[in-house]
Design a protein around this motif. Structure first.
Motif, short mmCIF file in Angstrom:
data_model
loop_
_atom_site.label_atom_id
_atom_site.label_comp_id
_atom_site.label_asym_id
_atom_site.label_seq_id
_atom_site.Cartn_x
_atom_site.Cartn_y
_atom_site.Cartn_z
N MET A 1 -69.62 -55.16 43.77
CA MET A 1 -69.33 -54.15 42.80
C MET A 1 -69.21 -54.78 41.42
N ILE A 2 -69.75 -54.12 40.44
CA ILE A 2 -69.78 -54.63 39.08
C ILE A 2 -68.48 -54.27 38.35
N GLU A 3 -68.01 -55.17 37.50
CA GLU A 3 -66.84 -54.88 36.67
C GLU A 3 -67.31 -54.12 35.44
N ILE A 4 -66.65 -53.01 35.14
CA ILE A 4 -67.01 -52.18 34.00
C ILE A 4 -65.85 -52.20 33.01
N ASP A 5 -66.14 -52.64 31.78
CA ASP A 5 -65.10 -52.68 30.76
C ASP A 5 -65.22 -51.47 29.83
N GLY A 6 -64.38 -51.45 28.81
CA GLY A 6 -64.36 -50.33 27.88
C GLY A 6 -65.67 -50.12 27.15
N ALA A 36 -77.46 -57.40 22.56
CA ALA A 36 -76.23 -57.30 23.37
C ALA A 36 -76.14 -55.93 24.04
N ALA A 37 -76.47 -54.88 23.31
CA ALA A 37 -76.46 -53.53 23.89
C ALA A 37 -77.50 -53.43 25.00
N TRP A 38 -78.69 -53.97 24.76
CA TRP A 38 -79.76 -53.92 25.76
C TRP A 38 -79.34 -54.65 27.03
N ARG A 39 -78.73 -55.85 26.86
CA ARG A 39 -78.30 -56.62 28.04
C ARG A 39 -77.27 -55.83 28.86
N ARG A 40 -76.35 -55.17 28.18
CA ARG A 40 -75.34 -54.39 28.90
C ARG A 40 -75.97 -53.20 29.64
N VAL A 41 -76.87 -52.47 28.97
CA VAL A 41 -77.54 -51.34 29.62
C VAL A 41 -78.35 -51.84 30.81
N ASN A 42 -79.07 -52.93 30.62
CA ASN A 42 -79.88 -53.50 31.71
C ASN A 42 -79.02 -53.93 32.89
N ARG A 43 -77.86 -54.55 32.60
CA ARG A 43 -76.94 -54.97 33.67
C ARG A 43 -76.42 -53.77 34.44
N GLU A 46 -79.36 -52.57 36.65
CA GLU A 46 -79.60 -53.47 37.79
C GLU A 46 -78.50 -53.38 38.85
N ALA A 47 -77.26 -53.10 38.42
CA ALA A 47 -76.15 -52.98 39.36
C ALA A 47 -76.12 -51.61 40.04
N GLY A 48 -76.97 -50.69 39.59
CA GLY A 48 -77.02 -49.37 40.21
C GLY A 48 -76.01 -48.38 39.64
N VAL A 49 -75.26 -48.78 38.60
CA VAL A 49 -74.32 -47.86 37.96
C VAL A 49 -75.11 -46.73 37.30
N ILE A 50 -76.19 -47.09 36.62
CA ILE A 50 -77.12 -46.09 36.09
C ILE A 50 -78.20 -45.94 37.16
N ALA A 51 -78.10 -44.86 37.91
CA ALA A 51 -79.02 -44.67 39.04
C ALA A 51 -80.40 -44.22 38.57
N ARG A 52 -80.44 -43.35 37.56
CA ARG A 52 -81.71 -42.88 37.02
C ARG A 52 -81.43 -42.11 35.74
N LYS A 53 -82.46 -41.92 34.98
CA LYS A 53 -82.38 -41.09 33.79
C LYS A 53 -83.20 -39.85 34.08
N ARG A 54 -82.71 -38.70 33.61
CA ARG A 54 -83.46 -37.49 33.91
C ARG A 54 -83.47 -36.55 32.72
N LEU A 55 -84.48 -35.75 32.71
CA LEU A 55 -84.68 -34.77 31.67
C LEU A 55 -83.97 -33.48 32.06
N VAL A 56 -83.22 -32.89 31.14
CA VAL A 56 -82.54 -31.63 31.40
C VAL A 56 -83.26 -30.55 30.61
N LEU A 57 -83.80 -29.58 31.33
CA LEU A 57 -84.54 -28.49 30.70
C LEU A 57 -83.62 -27.31 30.43
N ASP A 58 -83.93 -26.55 29.40
CA ASP A 58 -83.19 -25.34 29.08
C ASP A 58 -83.78 -24.22 29.94
N LYS A 59 -83.05 -23.82 30.97
CA LYS A 59 -83.55 -22.81 31.91
C LYS A 59 -83.86 -21.48 31.23
#
Length: 151
Positions: A1-6, A36-43, A46-59
């Protein structure tokens, strides 16, 4: 499990609001460099905290003015396999979400329709004819005040 800070939590909040933000924009908002921001997002990806990005449509903009939550109880006798029901219900394009739940109902469905007449058609012709459907309870969404976030 990955450590998540503020800072990781702040990044996740920003991405929940708009997942298309580049690392440079995230870095500017949080006082980080773009790398630094890119490395954090990438980490986090890779750890699976960000499972996927998705598009939200206006129904509504697409002509779907009604959202209904259905509680579906499968019939007790001659019980059809759960897999058969799930396969059939996920094939209905108006069914946006299928959740297998514990409680009064076996499933909770989120169904979109153009209007109530369209919903009635989907309910009668598609959902009530699914294998194993017993009791169904419908709740029409009146408004959605808060979109859920991860934190």
């Amino acid at each position: 499990m990955i450590e998540i800070d503020g800072i990781d939590r702040q990044i996740l909040r920003l991405l929940v609001q708009d997942a298309s933000q580049p690392a440079s924009a995230i870095g500017r908002k949080l006082g980080l460099s773009q790398p630094a921001a890119w490395r954090r997002v990438n980490r986090l990806q890779e750890a699976g905290v960000i499972a996927r990005k998705r598009l939200v449509l206006d129904k509504e903009a697409l002509g779907f003015g009604v959202t209904v939550f259905l509680g579906v109880k499968l019939a007790a006798r001659g019980r059809v396999g759960v897999d058969d029901f799930e396969r059939a219900v996920t094939a209905i394009r108006e069914v946006q979400l299928v959740e297998h739940v514990l409680g009064l109902f076996d499933y909770r469905l989120r169904v979109v329709a153009r209007d109530l007449a369209d919903f009635e058609r989907v309910l009668r012709r598609r959902i009530l004819t699914l294998p194993g459907v017993g009791n169904v309870e419908a709740n029409v969404l009146l408004s959605e005040e808060r979109l859920p976030g991860p934190l």
